[in-house]
Enzyme design. Structure first.
Site, PDB file in Angstrom:
ATOM      1  N   HIS A 157     -33.779   1.724 -17.811  1.00  0.00           N
ATOM      2  CA  HIS A 157     -32.431   2.113 -17.346  1.00  0.00           C
ATOM      3  C   HIS A 157     -31.450   2.198 -18.527  1.00  0.00           C
ATOM      4  CE1 HIS A 157     -33.806   0.907 -13.220  1.00  0.00           C
ATOM      5  NE2 HIS A 157     -34.487   0.040 -13.948  1.00  0.00           N
ATOM      6  N   SER A 278     -18.730  18.153 -40.046  1.00  0.00           N
ATOM      7  CA  SER A 278     -17.735  18.727 -39.159  1.00  0.00           C
ATOM      8  C   SER A 278     -16.694  19.450 -39.996  1.00  0.00           C
ATOM      9  CB  SER A 278     -17.063  17.618 -38.344  1.00  0.00           C
ATOM     10  OG  SER A 278     -15.777  18.036 -37.914  1.00  0.00           O
ATOM     11  N   LYS A 284     -17.813  12.907 -40.287  1.00  0.00           N
ATOM     12  CA  LYS A 284     -18.897  13.195 -39.342  1.00  0.00           C
ATOM     13  C   LYS A 284     -20.231  13.532 -39.998  1.00  0.00           C
ATOM     14  CE  LYS A 284     -19.021  13.473 -35.413  1.00  0.00           C
ATOM     15  NZ  LYS A 284     -18.454  14.465 -34.466  1.00  0.00           N
ATOM     16  N   GLU A 291     -30.200  17.804 -31.641  1.00  0.00           N
ATOM     17  CA  GLU A 291     -29.500  18.340 -30.465  1.00  0.00           C
ATOM     18  C   GLU A 291     -30.101  19.672 -30.032  1.00  0.00           C
ATOM     19  OE1 GLU A 291     -24.990  17.852 -30.967  1.00  0.00           O
ATOM     20  OE2 GLU A 291     -25.823  17.262 -32.899  1.00  0.00           O
TER      21      GLU A 291
END
Ligand code: ARG
Length: 459
Positions: A157, A278, A284, A291
């Site tokens: 979970h 970024s 970043k 992704e």
């Protein structure tokens, strides 16, 4: 008569819209190697069977070889007016060898031709992908061996469940990819039959030798039913379904990489080779490759769904709808190959923060099961009672904001007098993972054995 190859019974040219919707050369040109290889096998068989003369067969074969060179060197001009790869090759053949080119299409149709080409293409793809998947397994197993004793939190979970080892976690993916390879292998076994010679749908009256062409194209055998041969696209569906499951596995790992590289987790890091920045936030470091591995599943699953829908209502045998089998499949398989390479690259690239993993492994009362197991083993409680006692101890520790190992012996015995000081030995995360020696368990010893066994198998 129009200029089309099939123009004999036509007097008017096709509407521009028909040409636009009908054309497939933009995407099926990548079948050129398979198309030429299959044509060579076909004409050699026609000559062997006396359907065409050896002299004609030789001229056709030489013409095909020239086309091969032209395409390979980039001088071949693909024409949208010629619709697809089959007609582009055949029309160029006619320019090179003259009217004798027309003999190549004896006892053959584009229906069995495209089915043959596409099977050959998928078979090649599956073979290349298998090597890439093996490489990925090796990357994972190598890291697993190096991280056999690296303690990390195991989750259910996505809540801290029990400590495991990072090596064990990585080997889970080695197992998944082994099954993926098995699925591609099964698909390959079934698709490895030659539809060539099924012609349009009914077979042919010419004395062809389908065994001969099957053998020349390294198929196990010819397909047994001419209607099925030109109607079947299971081989694409099966491959896309194996691709979808494989992509789903890669996506789960990619998701974990995304999670683990956040400052909040900080379990692993990716080097600049696999990180982007970024344009506005200077701090970043984004895991774009991970992704996109996660994101590409959309188009891969989509290709499977799209082809299932295309096929589901088609009466036998061939319908032009089936031309829609290619773009999605090419895109999905290209995407998958890219994902496999990206995941292998990130697996080799990532740095592991063992301290961060270990610190997180102890959080969230992850050794509570070890405590309950100890109560069963050392104090003789039934597991359900041990579970209850442990729950009370976790509640006590949580109320004080400390870990289980920080509770004093008196606190423990106040909840259950059968608890002795030996209990502290099982409350640490190292002891916890070391004890997981059941077959397939997370103990470093198991992981070392399994990783080594995998590396041997993959060598
Ligand atoms: N381009 C077609 C396809 O990909 C080849 C087969 C065409 N057959 C036909 N009868 N029009 O499906």
């Amino acid at each position: 008569m129009t200029s089309k190859i099939w123009g004999g019974r036509f007097s008017d040219a096709a509407d521009a819209v028909l040409d636009a919707i009908n054309v497939s050369i933009d995407f099926d040109q990548r079948l050129w190697t398979q198309d030429i290889e299959a044509s060579k096998a076909h004409v050699a068989m026609l000559a062997a069977q006396g359907v065409v003369t050896h002299a004609d067969a030789e001229r056709i074969t030489n013409g095909l070889a020239q086309i091969e060179d032209e395409i390979r060197s980039g001088v071949f001009v693909f024409s949208r007016g010629l619709e697809d790869i089959h007609m582009n090759v055949e029309s160029r053949l006619a320019e090179i060898v003259g009217p004798v080119a027309g003999r190549l299409h004896t006892a053959r149709s584009r229906n069995d031709q495209v089915a043959t080409d596409f099977r050959l293409y998928i078979r090649d793809f599956v073979d290349q992908l298998d090597a890439a998947l093996l490489d990925l397994q090796r990357a994972l197993a190598e890291r697993a061996l190096a991280e056999a004793a690296t303690v990390m939190p195991g989750f259910t979970h996505l809540q801290s469940a029990q400590p495991v080892t990072f090596g064990h976690h990585l080997l889970a993916y080695v197992e998944m990819i082994a099954r993926d390879r098995g699925r591609f292998h099964d698909a390959r076994e079934r698709l490895n039959e030659s539809p060539l010679g099924a012609a349009a749908l009914a077979g042919t009256s010419f004395p062809i030798d389908r065994e001969m062409t099957a053998k020349a194209l390294r198929f196990a055998r010819p397909t047994a039913n001419s209607i099925d041969s030109v109607s079947d696209r299971d081989f694409v569906l099966e491959t896309l379904s194996a691709a979808s499951i494989c992509a789903m596995h890669l996506s789960r790992f990619a998701e974990e990489i995304v999670l683990w590289t956040t400052p909040q987790f900080g379990f692993v890091g990716l080097s600049d080779k696999f990180t982007t920045g970024s344009s506005i936030m200077p701090q970043k470091r984004n895991p774009d490759a991970a992704e996109l591995v996660r994101g590409k599943t959309g188009r891969i699953f989509g290709a499977l769904q799209a082809l299932l829908v295309v096929m589901k209502g088609l009466p036998l045998a061939y319908s032009k709808d089936m031309q829609e089998d290619k773009e999605g499949a090419f895109d999905a398989l290209d995407s998958l190959a890219l994902c496999v390479a990206a995941v292998a690259g990130m697996t080799r690239d990532m740095t592991v923060d063992r301290n961060a993993m270990r610190a997180a492994a102890g959080a969230g009362y992850a050794t509570a099961t070890d405590l309950a197991d100890w109560l069963v083993r050392a104090a003789g409680l039934p597991f359900r009672e041990a579970h209850h006692v442990t729950g009370r101890l976790v509640a006590l520790a949580a109320a004080r904001g400390v870990g289980l190992e920080a509770l004093a012996l008196e606190d423990l015995t106040a909840v259950d007098p059968r608890i002795t000081p030996e209990v502290f030995e099982v409350l640490g995360v190292d002891k916890s993972v070391e004890s997981r020696t059941s077959y397939g368990g997370a103990a470093p010893k198991n992981v070392r054995e399994q990783a080594q066994a995998w590396l041997q198998r993959l060598a």
